[in-house]
Design an enzyme around this catalytic site. Structure first.
Site, PDB file in Angstrom:
ATOM      1  N   TYR A   1       0.861  -1.181   0.000  1.00  0.00           N
ATOM      2  CA  TYR A   1       0.000   0.000   0.000  1.00  0.00           C
ATOM      3  C   TYR A   1       0.898   1.232   0.000  1.00  0.00           C
ATOM      4  CZ  TYR A   1      -4.087  -2.853   1.190  1.00  0.00           C
ATOM      5  OH  TYR A   1      -5.096  -3.776   1.180  1.00  0.00           O
TER       6      TYR A   1
ATOM      7  N   HIS B   1      -0.639   4.869  -1.106  1.00  0.00           N
ATOM      8  CA  HIS B   1      -1.473   6.052  -0.837  1.00  0.00           C
ATOM      9  C   HIS B   1      -0.687   7.337  -1.069  1.00  0.00           C
ATOM     10  CE1 HIS B   1      -4.671   3.509   0.736  1.00  0.00           C
ATOM     11  NE2 HIS B   1      -3.796   2.917   1.533  1.00  0.00           N
TER      12      HIS B   1
ATOM     13  N   VAL C   1     -15.199   7.416   1.906  1.00  0.00           N
ATOM     14  CA  VAL C   1     -15.177   7.867   0.517  1.00  0.00           C
ATOM     15  C   VAL C   1     -13.817   7.583  -0.092  1.00  0.00           C
ATOM     16  CG1 VAL C   1     -15.445   9.846  -1.008  1.00  0.00           C
ATOM     17  CG2 VAL C   1     -16.847   9.659   1.047  1.00  0.00           C
TER      18      VAL C   1
ATOM     19  N   ASP D   1      -6.081   7.631   5.102  1.00  0.00           N
ATOM     20  CA  ASP D   1      -4.900   7.250   4.311  1.00  0.00           C
ATOM     21  C   ASP D   1      -4.792   8.070   3.033  1.00  0.00           C
ATOM     22  OD1 ASP D   1      -3.485   5.267   5.746  1.00  0.00           O
ATOM     23  OD2 ASP D   1      -5.020   3.802   5.284  1.00  0.00           O
TER      24      ASP D   1
END
Length: 376
Positions: free
Chosen positions: A94, A96, A239, A270
């Site tokens: 990950y 982000h 969202v 994040d």
């Protein structure tokens, strides 16, 4: 391929990039796996479990980074880890990046090929490597939100499901995607009064069929969000715009006008968060109070349930790890355009348009990187 699994060093991050069973699968396909000493302790597995699966145990992260052709992690690399990356090395984790310019610049400077779990897609346009952690975070959001509503935690002292003769808490879920749907499912199960807000009418119709009279669905307008948020006891921000910063749907003014003791849980933190008042927090200090409203903005929520999260994540990532290791990243992405969407940075170039746009950086089209004949 030589695959390295370092121990996660982000604060209170207990997950690990591979389970022993995932490690065994890679070894059986002819790959070498090096796991850092005690990397799996947080999910209940010692070094011997990884040795039994065929891994080599490395005493330090430096050894893992130095010997591996591909690094498989969970969370975004910390500065000390970025410093150990090198040109031509694959990082699969990950990232982000849209909310983190410092990390983006560090990764471009490293020259590494950086593939983000959260932007890999599938045939339906969904995000299969984000979905498992979104499921975990969505379900956790209701648990932590209910806890934060307790008076001792700064909340209004409201029981989520109420009791006979006393109304339940009002829960508003912003976003009807994977995390939002899982949050709504948990809140409905605890008998809260649940409202789900989304901008997609087809998705709202699906949610209406799924929950029926147990939840209310609203089309996302500024007025609808404001009205629902001001009446809520618990608001869950769920969202997501793939690869981009989350939109700020709840303004500072709305937060100031919420009832004291209300709670905001920002799953989207994040990606920068969807509340204007949000700022990243950690499991060791998960909440802060602003304008009388409790904010829970932990950036690695699934890390609190590390064993469940690691198994769920490895189930989803392992086929992609096998493809990258077996074919090399370029050929794997040429064969699978959905995996190719995960490429965010290569050799100092930002290749994901949403990341480049969010951070104001130059963008190199994916086609230029993967064009036939391109090898470096």
């Amino acid at each position: 391929m030589k695959i390295g699994v370092p121990k996660e060093i982000k604060t209170h991050e207990y997950r690990v990039g591979l389970t022993p069973s995932g490690t065994r699968e890679l070894v059986q396909h002819g790959h070498q796996v090096a796991v850092e000493h005690d990397a799996g302790v947080g999910i209940g597995y010692n070094d011997e479990a990884y040795r039994a699966a065929g891994a080599v145990i490395a005493e330090t992260a430096a050894i893992v980074f130095d010997t591996a052709e591909m690094i498989v992690k969970v969370k975004e690399p910390q500065p000390a880890e970025i410093a150990m990356l090198r040109r031509g090395q694959i990082l699969f984790t990950y990232l982000h990046l849209a909310a983190d310019k410092a990390q983006t610049l560090g990764l471009t400077a490293s020259g590494a090929t950086c593939i983000a779990y959260e932007t890999v897609t599938d045939r339906a346009g969904a995000l299969p490597l984000l979905a498992p952690m979104s499921e975990v975070a969505g379900r956790m959001a209701v648990q932590v939100g209910a806890h934060c509503l307790e008076r001792e935690q700064g909340g209004a002292g409201i029981l989520l499901g109420g009791v006979p003769g006393v109304p339940p808490a009002k829960v508003v879920v912003l976003g009807g995607g994977v995390s939002g749907t899982n949050a709504a499912r948990m809140a409905v199960g605890l008998e809260a009064s649940v409202t789900i807000i989304d901008k997609s009418l087809p998705r709202l119709k699906e949610l209406d069929l799924q929950f029926g009279p147990r939840a209310t669905t609203l089309f996302a307008t500024t007025a609808a969000i404001e009205q629902a948020v001001l009446a809520a006891d618990l608001v869950i921000g769920a969202v997501l715009v793939p690869g981009a910063a989350a939109p700020k749907l709840v303004t500072r003014d709305m937060v100031r006008r919420m009832r004291p003791g209300s709670v905001l849980v920002d799953i989207a933190i994040d990606q920068g968060g969807c509340f204007e008042t949000s700022r990243p927090t950690s499991h060791s200090d998960p909440t802060f109070v602003q304008d009388g409203v409790v904010h829970y903005c932990v950036t690695n929520m699934p890390g609190a349930v590390a064993r469940t999260s690691t198994y769920a994540l490895t189930n989803a990532t392992l086929p992609f790890v096998l493809a990258l290791a077996g074919k090399g990243w370029r050929q794997a992405m040429r064969d699978d355009p959905h995996l190719a969407q995960g490429l965010n940075i290569d050799a100092g170039r930002v290749t994901h348009p949403a990341v480049a746009l969010a951070l104001g950086l130059p963008h190199t089209p994916l086609g230029d990187v993967l064009a036939p004949g391109v090898v470096a």
